[in-house]
Design a protein around this motif. Sequence first.
Motif, PDB file in Angstrom:
ATOM      1  N   VAL A  95       0.841  -1.202   0.000  1.00  0.00           N
ATOM      2  CA  VAL A  95       0.000   0.000   0.000  1.00  0.00           C
ATOM      3  C   VAL A  95       0.874   1.250   0.000  1.00  0.00           C
ATOM      4  N   ARG A  96       1.898   1.261   0.852  1.00  0.00           N
ATOM      5  CA  ARG A  96       2.758   2.443   0.952  1.00  0.00           C
ATOM      6  C   ARG A  96       3.531   2.674  -0.343  1.00  0.00           C
ATOM      7  N   VAL A  97       4.007   1.600  -0.940  1.00  0.00           N
ATOM      8  CA  VAL A  97       4.707   1.724  -2.226  1.00  0.00           C
ATOM      9  C   VAL A  97       3.777   2.301  -3.286  1.00  0.00           C
ATOM     10  N   ASN A  98       2.554   1.817  -3.313  1.00  0.00           N
ATOM     11  CA  ASN A  98       1.601   2.281  -4.325  1.00  0.00           C
ATOM     12  C   ASN A  98       1.308   3.770  -4.196  1.00  0.00           C
ATOM     13  N   VAL A  99       1.061   4.225  -2.970  1.00  0.00           N
ATOM     14  CA  VAL A  99       0.646   5.630  -2.831  1.00  0.00           C
ATOM     15  C   VAL A  99       1.777   6.590  -3.153  1.00  0.00           C
ATOM     16  N   VAL A 100       3.016   6.251  -2.795  1.00  0.00           N
ATOM     17  CA  VAL A 100       4.105   7.170  -3.152  1.00  0.00           C
ATOM     18  C   VAL A 100       4.351   7.134  -4.661  1.00  0.00           C
ATOM     19  N   SER A 101       4.120   5.982  -5.275  1.00  0.00           N
ATOM     20  CA  SER A 101       4.245   5.908  -6.728  1.00  0.00           C
ATOM     21  C   SER A 101       3.167   6.750  -7.412  1.00  0.00           C
ATOM     22  N   ILE A 102       1.931   6.655  -6.894  1.00  0.00           N
ATOM     23  CA  ILE A 102       0.836   7.479  -7.437  1.00  0.00           C
ATOM     24  C   ILE A 102       1.169   8.962  -7.296  1.00  0.00           C
ATOM     25  N   LEU A 103       1.719   9.304  -6.150  1.00  0.00           N
ATOM     26  CA  LEU A 103       2.096  10.699  -5.918  1.00  0.00           C
ATOM     27  C   LEU A 103       3.163  11.140  -6.923  1.00  0.00           C
ATOM     28  N   GLY A 104       4.118  10.254  -7.205  1.00  0.00           N
ATOM     29  CA  GLY A 104       5.154  10.579  -8.178  1.00  0.00           C
ATOM     30  C   GLY A 104       4.595  10.733  -9.584  1.00  0.00           C
ATOM     31  N   ILE A 105       3.654   9.869  -9.956  1.00  0.00           N
ATOM     32  CA  ILE A 105       3.053   9.936 -11.301  1.00  0.00           C
ATOM     33  C   ILE A 105       2.308  11.248 -11.492  1.00  0.00           C
ATOM     34  N   ILE A 106       1.429  11.563 -10.545  1.00  0.00           N
ATOM     35  CA  ILE A 106       0.630  12.789 -10.676  1.00  0.00           C
ATOM     36  C   ILE A 106       1.509  14.025 -10.525  1.00  0.00           C
ATOM     37  N   GLY A 107       2.481  13.969  -9.622  1.00  0.00           N
ATOM     38  CA  GLY A 107       3.382  15.109  -9.439  1.00  0.00           C
ATOM     39  C   GLY A 107       4.190  15.408 -10.677  1.00  0.00           C
ATOM     40  N   SER A 108       4.648  14.355 -11.366  1.00  0.00           N
ATOM     41  CA  SER A 108       5.440  14.579 -12.585  1.00  0.00           C
ATOM     42  C   SER A 108       4.589  15.194 -13.691  1.00  0.00           C
ATOM     43  N   VAL A 109       3.300  14.871 -13.715  1.00  0.00           N
ATOM     44  CA  VAL A 109       2.390  15.485 -14.693  1.00  0.00           C
ATOM     45  C   VAL A 109       2.151  16.953 -14.325  1.00  0.00           C
ATOM     46  N   LEU A 110       1.915  17.215 -13.029  1.00  0.00           N
ATOM     47  CA  LEU A 110       1.668  18.594 -12.584  1.00  0.00           C
ATOM     48  C   LEU A 110       2.878  19.494 -12.821  1.00  0.00           C
ATOM     49  N   ALA A 111       4.076  18.918 -12.730  1.00  0.00           N
ATOM     50  CA  ALA A 111       5.297  19.725 -12.862  1.00  0.00           C
ATOM     51  C   ALA A 111       5.400  20.399 -14.220  1.00  0.00           C
ATOM     52  N   LYS A 112       4.675  19.893 -15.195  1.00  0.00           N
ATOM     53  CA  LYS A 112       4.701  20.480 -16.538  1.00  0.00           C
ATOM     54  C   LYS A 112       3.655  21.578 -16.700  1.00  0.00           C
ATOM     55  N   GLU A 113       2.827  21.803 -15.656  1.00  0.00           N
ATOM     56  CA  GLU A 113       1.748  22.778 -15.753  1.00  0.00           C
ATOM     57  C   GLU A 113       2.127  24.077 -15.031  1.00  0.00           C
ATOM     58  N   HIS A 114       1.187  25.039 -15.015  1.00  0.00           N
ATOM     59  CA  HIS A 114       1.432  26.336 -14.379  1.00  0.00           C
ATOM     60  C   HIS A 114       0.550  26.479 -13.136  1.00  0.00           C
ATOM     61  N   ASP A 115       0.969  27.380 -12.257  1.00  0.00           N
ATOM     62  CA  ASP A 115       0.221  27.688 -11.032  1.00  0.00           C
ATOM     63  C   ASP A 115       0.022  26.455 -10.156  1.00  0.00           C
ATOM     64  N   VAL A 143       9.195  13.850  -9.999  1.00  0.00           N
ATOM     65  CA  VAL A 143       8.451  15.106  -9.825  1.00  0.00           C
ATOM     66  C   VAL A 143       9.345  16.319 -10.070  1.00  0.00           C
ATOM     67  N   PHE A 144      10.593  16.247  -9.588  1.00  0.00           N
ATOM     68  CA  PHE A 144      11.458  17.434  -9.632  1.00  0.00           C
ATOM     69  C   PHE A 144      12.566  17.313 -10.681  1.00  0.00           C
ATOM     70  N   ALA A 145      12.319  16.482 -11.682  1.00  0.00           N
ATOM     71  CA  ALA A 145      13.326  16.312 -12.738  1.00  0.00           C
ATOM     72  C   ALA A 145      13.338  17.472 -13.718  1.00  0.00           C
ATOM     73  N   ASP A 146      12.214  18.168 -13.857  1.00  0.00           N
ATOM     74  CA  ASP A 146      12.135  19.209 -14.886  1.00  0.00           C
ATOM     75  C   ASP A 146      10.960  20.123 -14.581  1.00  0.00           C
ATOM     76  N   GLY A 147      10.975  21.325 -15.156  1.00  0.00           N
ATOM     77  CA  GLY A 147       9.859  22.246 -15.001  1.00  0.00           C
ATOM     78  C   GLY A 147      10.220  23.438 -14.139  1.00  0.00           C
ATOM     79  N   GLU A 148       9.801  24.608 -14.575  1.00  0.00           N
ATOM     80  CA  GLU A 148      10.152  25.850 -13.878  1.00  0.00           C
ATOM     81  C   GLU A 148       9.590  25.885 -12.458  1.00  0.00           C
ATOM     82  N   GLU A 149       8.320  25.519 -12.310  1.00  0.00           N
ATOM     83  CA  GLU A 149       7.725  25.572 -10.968  1.00  0.00           C
ATOM     84  C   GLU A 149       8.271  24.461 -10.075  1.00  0.00           C
TER      85      GLU A 149
END
Length: 679
Positions: free
Chosen positions: A554-574, A609-615
Amino acid sequence: MGKSRTKRFKRPQFSPTGSCQAEAAAVANGTGEEDDGPAAELLEKLQHPSPEVRECACAGLARLVQQRPALPGLARRDAVRRLGPLLLDPSLAVRETAAGALRNLSACGGFEVCDDMVAKDIMTPLVALLRECSAGLDSNDLSPQERKDQDRDSVENVANEAVNVLWNICECSSRAVSIFNKEGCLEIVLKYLHRFSTSVDLAVSVAYCLQTVTEDNPELLKSFGDSSLHVLESALLCPVTSMEYILLKTLVAGTIWNLKDIIPSKSQAEIINAILKVLSEVLEVNAAEMVIQMKEAETQRLKTTAETEETLEKANGRDLVEDDEMEEIPRKRKVRRKTFISDLLPSTDKELRETMALLTAQQTALEIIVNMCWSEDPSDDEWEELSSSDESEAFMENVFNECSGQLLSPLCLSHEIHTALTNCLIPKKVFEKTAFPDSVAVDICSRNPAWKPLIRKMNTIQCRALVCLQSLVSLLDMEHLGGAPALQALAQHLSQLLFSQSDFAKHADFLEAISSALRALLQTMASKNIPQCMTPEQLMTLCKAAIQSSNIGVRVNVVSILGIIGSVLAKEHDVLETLKAIGCFLLEVATKDPSLVVAGEALDALFDVFADGEEAEKASVQIKLLSTLKEFQPVFKMKIRKEGRSKYSPDQLCVLDNVRMNLRRFVAYQETVEKRLTS
């Protein structure tokens, strides 16, 4: 060949009947401190000259072995060696109860007990008994009238108990499987299976056993000739006259899948289609409707009985008496009042058995589909560990490979399997099974103690369906899943399932199943640039609740989900504040989680999550990502060196070492980012 499982199904066990039931129940009610006394007395009675006494002693032991505190005492007194000879007792009743006691012992005792049973040579009398039962059934294969012969039915009962003992032991002991191969047990049990049209209970037990012994057993596969395959084919194509036959067909489908390596390539597509057609038909049946019909049938019987009794009351008038008056007035006509209607009702055991057989078949079907999609990692026999408690929590306990949190090792789906899955509408039917059990059916079952186990079974099927969905999402092309709109709808469905329960974190089996499905789905959507469906608030709610779970998967899954969504958000603004919240959470997990596997997954998520993106760059500076990771770097390295060999497998250590090297590179990258932003 041999299985190295740590969890097993909760088996149906032998229950003594007849004159010995009271004595067996009395033994079972003893306390733990008294277990050694009853054990000694019962074991002594096994040598009694009277078959009735021997039978009752076996029945008492069958109940006693279900109490874990009693097992050491029985082992000290060599219960296996004493029960073994009774498998060949002159009395069929003694044979049946002795086999029942050994069945319960093998089911309740676990791997060590089963290994001990093999070491004490239980297989010799067991194989001899199976041969004798086979010969006995063959000699009685006569007219329908002789079919009713009591001895013949008794031989079937003995054979059924013996096959269950064989199944349990072979599942736990590679030595038992070797003996199965060497002693030609395949031929014996296939003869039993051939009788499926008249002995479905025995055939189902054999099918369970065959599904176990044919898995990872190349030596046995050589023994399957055309006649053996024909028996399996006949059972696979048998007409369905009850839900037990649906269960039988499902188990046989699983056995045939285990034999895929010996099936000629020209027949592969045909066989795979036949298997998946059976599984598709199994999943199509609505179990909730069966439960509702079962309740309606009982209600109708109750109404009919009440009307009958009312008619009898009017017809008998003054002759009507109470039960406690019957002995005083023996010549009076004995008619019960309405208060005894429940005693007059026909048993609903048949309906209950039918529904349980269907639910078990659906659970098995989902497990087979997963096995068709994935191969087992040699270090992780998760699918073997299927369950357990009636079965959910134990299945989920080890279902994820801790190296990566992934379920098993992915295969590239063959064209035949891919085509058959889609042609048989398997994704659609699996999706339907992921819904919560029908509330009306659950309410009906909750009101009847005998039906309550069905609720747990329905919940188990939901969890199996979620794990199965994860496999399909990971392996099927997006087009075969319905395209982007279907994936978004599926993500919304999973989110609704997850957040419809305010206390979802308490249901570990459900949480692991749905988080694995959600993880696979979000990863697929991210790779196809399909917009995600979870809000940041939902995401953090899930993570904060699930990270407290004791289940590593369970713990592995949730941090992975967080990484997936975070990496997508990192390409967006605000999204600066959201990225900061994600980063702080992942840092907390990486530096404080007791499992290096979870910590490694959290570090991987941070890299994404923090591999790329200005924000993302701004957020990393504001949460002091660089300084925290630089401080943690030597600690992580030391933990791998200190805990590695004692706690983690070579595969896990390989993954952790990759994370360690990536951490060094990521720290160097963050140093350049910080210099650029602060200069």
